[in-house]
Motif scaffolding. Structure first.
Motif, PDB file in Angstrom:
ATOM      1  N   ALA A  53     -24.029 -37.102 -24.929  1.00  0.00           N
ATOM      2  CA  ALA A  53     -24.615 -36.936 -23.600  1.00  0.00           C
ATOM      3  C   ALA A  53     -26.130 -36.944 -23.649  1.00  0.00           C
ATOM      4  O   ALA A  53     -26.784 -36.567 -22.688  1.00  0.00           O
ATOM      5  CB  ALA A  53     -24.128 -35.635 -22.971  1.00  0.00           C
ATOM      6  N   ASP A  54     -26.700 -37.402 -24.772  1.00  0.00           N
ATOM      7  CA  ASP A  54     -28.153 -37.401 -24.892  1.00  0.00           C
ATOM      8  C   ASP A  54     -28.737 -38.731 -24.433  1.00  0.00           C
ATOM      9  O   ASP A  54     -28.015 -39.628 -24.001  1.00  0.00           O
ATOM     10  CB  ASP A  54     -28.576 -37.099 -26.335  1.00  0.00           C
ATOM     11  CG  ASP A  54     -27.967 -38.084 -27.332  1.00  0.00           C
ATOM     12  OD1 ASP A  54     -27.339 -39.064 -26.888  1.00  0.00           O
ATOM     13  OD2 ASP A  54     -28.120 -37.878 -28.539  1.00  0.00           O
ATOM     14  N   ALA A  55     -30.065 -38.835 -24.510  1.00  0.00           N
ATOM     15  CA  ALA A  55     -30.736 -40.074 -24.116  1.00  0.00           C
ATOM     16  C   ALA A  55     -30.247 -41.211 -25.008  1.00  0.00           C
ATOM     17  O   ALA A  55     -30.144 -41.071 -26.215  1.00  0.00           O
ATOM     18  CB  ALA A  55     -32.250 -39.905 -24.252  1.00  0.00           C
ATOM     19  N   GLY A  56     -29.952 -42.323 -24.392  1.00  0.00           N
ATOM     20  CA  GLY A  56     -29.475 -43.478 -25.141  1.00  0.00           C
ATOM     21  C   GLY A  56     -27.978 -43.507 -25.345  1.00  0.00           C
ATOM     22  O   GLY A  56     -27.442 -44.459 -25.918  1.00  0.00           O
ATOM     23  N   SER A  57     -27.289 -42.458 -24.871  1.00  0.00           N
ATOM     24  CA  SER A  57     -25.842 -42.396 -25.095  1.00  0.00           C
ATOM     25  C   SER A  57     -25.107 -43.515 -24.363  1.00  0.00           C
ATOM     26  O   SER A  57     -24.096 -44.016 -24.860  1.00  0.00           O
ATOM     27  CB  SER A  57     -25.297 -41.036 -24.669  1.00  0.00           C
ATOM     28  OG  SER A  57     -25.545 -40.785 -23.293  1.00  0.00           O
ATOM     29  N   ILE A  83     -10.109 -45.170 -19.972  1.00  0.00           N
ATOM     30  CA  ILE A  83      -9.733 -43.826 -19.564  1.00  0.00           C
ATOM     31  C   ILE A  83     -10.662 -42.826 -20.244  1.00  0.00           C
ATOM     32  O   ILE A  83     -10.850 -42.874 -21.461  1.00  0.00           O
ATOM     33  CB  ILE A  83      -8.274 -43.501 -19.955  1.00  0.00           C
ATOM     34  CG1 ILE A  83      -7.313 -44.463 -19.250  1.00  0.00           C
ATOM     35  CG2 ILE A  83      -7.930 -42.053 -19.614  1.00  0.00           C
ATOM     36  CD1 ILE A  83      -5.847 -44.212 -19.575  1.00  0.00           C
ATOM     37  N   GLY A  84     -11.244 -41.939 -19.466  1.00  0.00           N
ATOM     38  CA  GLY A  84     -12.101 -40.901 -20.015  1.00  0.00           C
ATOM     39  C   GLY A  84     -11.670 -39.537 -19.529  1.00  0.00           C
ATOM     40  O   GLY A  84     -11.180 -39.392 -18.402  1.00  0.00           O
ATOM     41  N   SER A  85     -11.834 -38.530 -20.385  1.00  0.00           N
ATOM     42  CA  SER A  85     -11.535 -37.148 -20.014  1.00  0.00           C
ATOM     43  C   SER A  85     -12.779 -36.300 -20.201  1.00  0.00           C
ATOM     44  O   SER A  85     -13.497 -36.454 -21.201  1.00  0.00           O
ATOM     45  CB  SER A  85     -10.394 -36.604 -20.877  1.00  0.00           C
ATOM     46  OG  SER A  85     -10.107 -35.257 -20.546  1.00  0.00           O
ATOM     47  N   ASP A  86     -13.061 -35.421 -19.245  1.00  0.00           N
ATOM     48  CA  ASP A  86     -14.187 -34.486 -19.358  1.00  0.00           C
ATOM     49  C   ASP A  86     -15.487 -35.277 -19.562  1.00  0.00           C
ATOM     50  O   ASP A  86     -15.822 -36.115 -18.736  1.00  0.00           O
ATOM     51  CB  ASP A  86     -13.922 -33.486 -20.482  1.00  0.00           C
ATOM     52  CG  ASP A  86     -15.023 -32.446 -20.624  1.00  0.00           C
ATOM     53  OD1 ASP A  86     -15.230 -31.658 -19.692  1.00  0.00           O
ATOM     54  OD2 ASP A  86     -15.709 -32.444 -21.670  1.00  0.00           O
ATOM     55  N   LEU A  87     -16.207 -35.020 -20.642  1.00  0.00           N
ATOM     56  CA  LEU A  87     -17.449 -35.759 -20.905  1.00  0.00           C
ATOM     57  C   LEU A  87     -17.169 -37.246 -21.025  1.00  0.00           C
ATOM     58  O   LEU A  87     -17.986 -38.076 -20.596  1.00  0.00           O
ATOM     59  CB  LEU A  87     -18.115 -35.236 -22.183  1.00  0.00           C
ATOM     60  CG  LEU A  87     -19.394 -35.957 -22.627  1.00  0.00           C
ATOM     61  CD1 LEU A  87     -20.472 -35.903 -21.558  1.00  0.00           C
ATOM     62  CD2 LEU A  87     -19.903 -35.374 -23.944  1.00  0.00           C
ATOM     63  N   GLY A  88     -16.028 -37.604 -21.592  1.00  0.00           N
ATOM     64  CA  GLY A  88     -15.657 -39.010 -21.666  1.00  0.00           C
ATOM     65  C   GLY A  88     -15.573 -39.640 -20.291  1.00  0.00           C
ATOM     66  O   GLY A  88     -15.985 -40.786 -20.083  1.00  0.00           O
ATOM     67  N   ALA A  89     -15.048 -38.890 -19.315  1.00  0.00           N
ATOM     68  CA  ALA A  89     -14.964 -39.392 -17.944  1.00  0.00           C
ATOM     69  C   ALA A  89     -16.350 -39.526 -17.319  1.00  0.00           C
ATOM     70  O   ALA A  89     -16.647 -40.522 -16.650  1.00  0.00           O
ATOM     71  CB  ALA A  89     -14.094 -38.454 -17.104  1.00  0.00           C
ATOM     72  N   ALA A  90     -17.202 -38.513 -17.527  1.00  0.00           N
ATOM     73  CA  ALA A  90     -18.554 -38.562 -16.958  1.00  0.00           C
ATOM     74  C   ALA A  90     -19.362 -39.711 -17.550  1.00  0.00           C
ATOM     75  O   ALA A  90     -20.036 -40.455 -16.821  1.00  0.00           O
ATOM     76  CB  ALA A  90     -19.264 -37.234 -17.208  1.00  0.00           C
ATOM     77  N   ALA A  91     -19.295 -39.864 -18.874  1.00  0.00           N
ATOM     78  CA  ALA A  91     -20.038 -40.943 -19.531  1.00  0.00           C
ATOM     79  C   ALA A  91     -19.531 -42.296 -19.089  1.00  0.00           C
ATOM     80  O   ALA A  91     -20.315 -43.233 -18.857  1.00  0.00           O
ATOM     81  CB  ALA A  91     -19.922 -40.792 -21.047  1.00  0.00           C
ATOM     82  N   VAL A 158     -22.773 -30.202 -18.933  1.00  0.00           N
ATOM     83  CA  VAL A 158     -23.002 -31.642 -18.995  1.00  0.00           C
ATOM     84  C   VAL A 158     -24.311 -31.928 -18.271  1.00  0.00           C
ATOM     85  O   VAL A 158     -24.556 -31.380 -17.189  1.00  0.00           O
ATOM     86  CB  VAL A 158     -21.839 -32.402 -18.327  1.00  0.00           C
ATOM     87  CG1 VAL A 158     -22.107 -33.898 -18.286  1.00  0.00           C
ATOM     88  CG2 VAL A 158     -20.528 -32.104 -19.065  1.00  0.00           C
ATOM     89  N   PRO A 159     -25.196 -32.747 -18.836  1.00  0.00           N
ATOM     90  CA  PRO A 159     -26.491 -33.017 -18.191  1.00  0.00           C
ATOM     91  C   PRO A 159     -26.340 -33.448 -16.733  1.00  0.00           C
ATOM     92  O   PRO A 159     -25.500 -34.292 -16.408  1.00  0.00           O
ATOM     93  CB  PRO A 159     -27.080 -34.142 -19.049  1.00  0.00           C
ATOM     94  CG  PRO A 159     -26.471 -33.935 -20.393  1.00  0.00           C
ATOM     95  CD  PRO A 159     -25.076 -33.451 -20.126  1.00  0.00           C
ATOM     96  N   SER A 160     -27.158 -32.861 -15.877  1.00  0.00           N
ATOM     97  CA  SER A 160     -27.070 -33.160 -14.444  1.00  0.00           C
ATOM     98  C   SER A 160     -27.316 -34.627 -14.151  1.00  0.00           C
ATOM     99  O   SER A 160     -26.687 -35.206 -13.242  1.00  0.00           O
ATOM    100  CB  SER A 160     -28.078 -32.300 -13.670  1.00  0.00           C
ATOM    101  OG  SER A 160     -27.743 -30.935 -13.753  1.00  0.00           O
ATOM    102  N   ALA A 161     -28.221 -35.255 -14.905  1.00  0.00           N
ATOM    103  CA  ALA A 161     -28.513 -36.670 -14.672  1.00  0.00           C
ATOM    104  C   ALA A 161     -27.270 -37.526 -14.907  1.00  0.00           C
ATOM    105  O   ALA A 161     -27.020 -38.500 -14.173  1.00  0.00           O
ATOM    106  CB  ALA A 161     -29.662 -37.124 -15.578  1.00  0.00           C
ATOM    107  N   LEU A 162     -26.490 -37.155 -15.931  1.00  0.00           N
ATOM    108  CA  LEU A 162     -25.260 -37.901 -16.219  1.00  0.00           C
ATOM    109  C   LEU A 162     -24.243 -37.712 -15.096  1.00  0.00           C
ATOM    110  O   LEU A 162     -23.609 -38.673 -14.637  1.00  0.00           O
ATOM    111  CB  LEU A 162     -24.675 -37.431 -17.551  1.00  0.00           C
ATOM    112  CG  LEU A 162     -23.403 -38.137 -18.016  1.00  0.00           C
ATOM    113  CD1 LEU A 162     -23.664 -39.616 -18.267  1.00  0.00           C
ATOM    114  CD2 LEU A 162     -22.856 -37.472 -19.279  1.00  0.00           C
ATOM    115  N   LEU A 163     -24.110 -36.478 -14.616  1.00  0.00           N
ATOM    116  CA  LEU A 163     -23.169 -36.216 -13.525  1.00  0.00           C
ATOM    117  C   LEU A 163     -23.628 -36.849 -12.221  1.00  0.00           C
ATOM    118  O   LEU A 163     -22.806 -37.320 -11.430  1.00  0.00           O
ATOM    119  CB  LEU A 163     -22.985 -34.705 -13.355  1.00  0.00           C
ATOM    120  CG  LEU A 163     -22.274 -33.992 -14.507  1.00  0.00           C
ATOM    121  CD1 LEU A 163     -22.244 -32.483 -14.262  1.00  0.00           C
ATOM    122  CD2 LEU A 163     -20.852 -34.527 -14.680  1.00  0.00           C
TER     123      LEU A 163
END
Length: 250
Positions: A53-57, A83-91, A158-163
């Motif tokens: 979830a960092d920069a460049g992810s 298919i993504g779950s949790d952070l996988g879904a957000a990313a 989870v980083p707000s920017a990602l969400l």
């Protein structure tokens, strides 16, 4: 082929390809049962590593998806579903929001399970985290016995920017959104809004489901919902339910 690939029954035609992204703290082994279940219906499933979830992810995730698709080569059968779950879904939602429609990994559809909400939800001990994740005894054992599962990671926001990017996604790709109604990490209002914003979205709420909605007590019904979605995709657009309930007493 890797140990985290799941193939359909021998002699049957592959009906589609599914790539799975785990969430915070999970490993590829966390999705062995899920992959096996979808594969039983003749879908080729590959579980990838949980994203960062960092920069460049996002660029790294795009590269990993491209590598997976390239590796499958002629074995890649459409529809290709991510298919993504949790952070996988957000990313995944944030990456799809970039609309890189010409990318090799560009999906025919997306399944977002347990998309997390903003902020944190603390747990005092591993048993507390397990209770929030799942009430399935088998899956609790899978998580507890896997020494590579990172305990306590669900406490990290989870980083707000990602969400922001995930919930602001309005790409015209079929989406299935899955959430448990007992998920303490979910933001149901944000999910409902996202489902209304997306041009082609279906929001399915799992009664009694916790955060690990793909691996909770209701995992058979959840897998059936996903397979139903996959089968509708195979029929092409517009998306039309295959089974209509004309009359029911329940």
């Amino acid at each position: 082929m890797t140990e985290h690939d799941y193939l359909g029954p021998q002699g049957l035609r592959t009906r589609g390809t599914v790539l799975v992204l785990p969430g915070r703290g999970e490993t590829r082994r966390s999705y062995a049962r899920f992959g096996t279940r979808l594969a039983a219906d003749s879908y080729r499933v590959r579980v990838l590593a949980a994203p960062d979830a960092d920069a460049g992810s996002a660029d790294r995730l795009a590269a990993e998806l491209t590598a997976a698709v390239t590796d499958l080569g002629p074995d890649l059968v459409h529809p290709l579903v991510l298919i993504g779950s949790d952070l996988g879904a957000a990313a995944l939602a944030a990456l799809v929001a970039r609309e890189e429609t010409g990318a090799a990994w560009w999906p025919d559809a997306v399944v977002l399970a347990a998309l997390p909400g903003y902020g944190t939800h603390g747990s005092d001990a591993w048993d507390d985290e397990l209770d929030a994740r799942t009430h399935c005894a088998v899956h609790r054992g899978v998580l507890s016995d896997d020494t590579e599962v990172a305990r306590g990671t669900l406490d990290r926001a989870v980083p707000s920017a990602l969400l922001d990017a995930a919930y602001g996604n309005a790409v015209d790709v079929p989406h299935l959104l899955l959430v448990g109604d007992a998920d303490p990490y979910a933001d149901r209002a944000a999910l409902t809004s996202a489902a209304k914003t997306l041009p082609r979205a279906r929001l399915a709420v799992v009664r009694g489901g916790h955060h690990d909605v793909l691996n909770d007590l209701q995992h058979r019904s959840v897998a059936a919902e996903i397979v139903t979605f996959l089968e509708v995709l195979r029929d092409g657009t517009p998306l039309v339910p295959i089974v209509d309930v004309e009359s029911s007493a329940w």
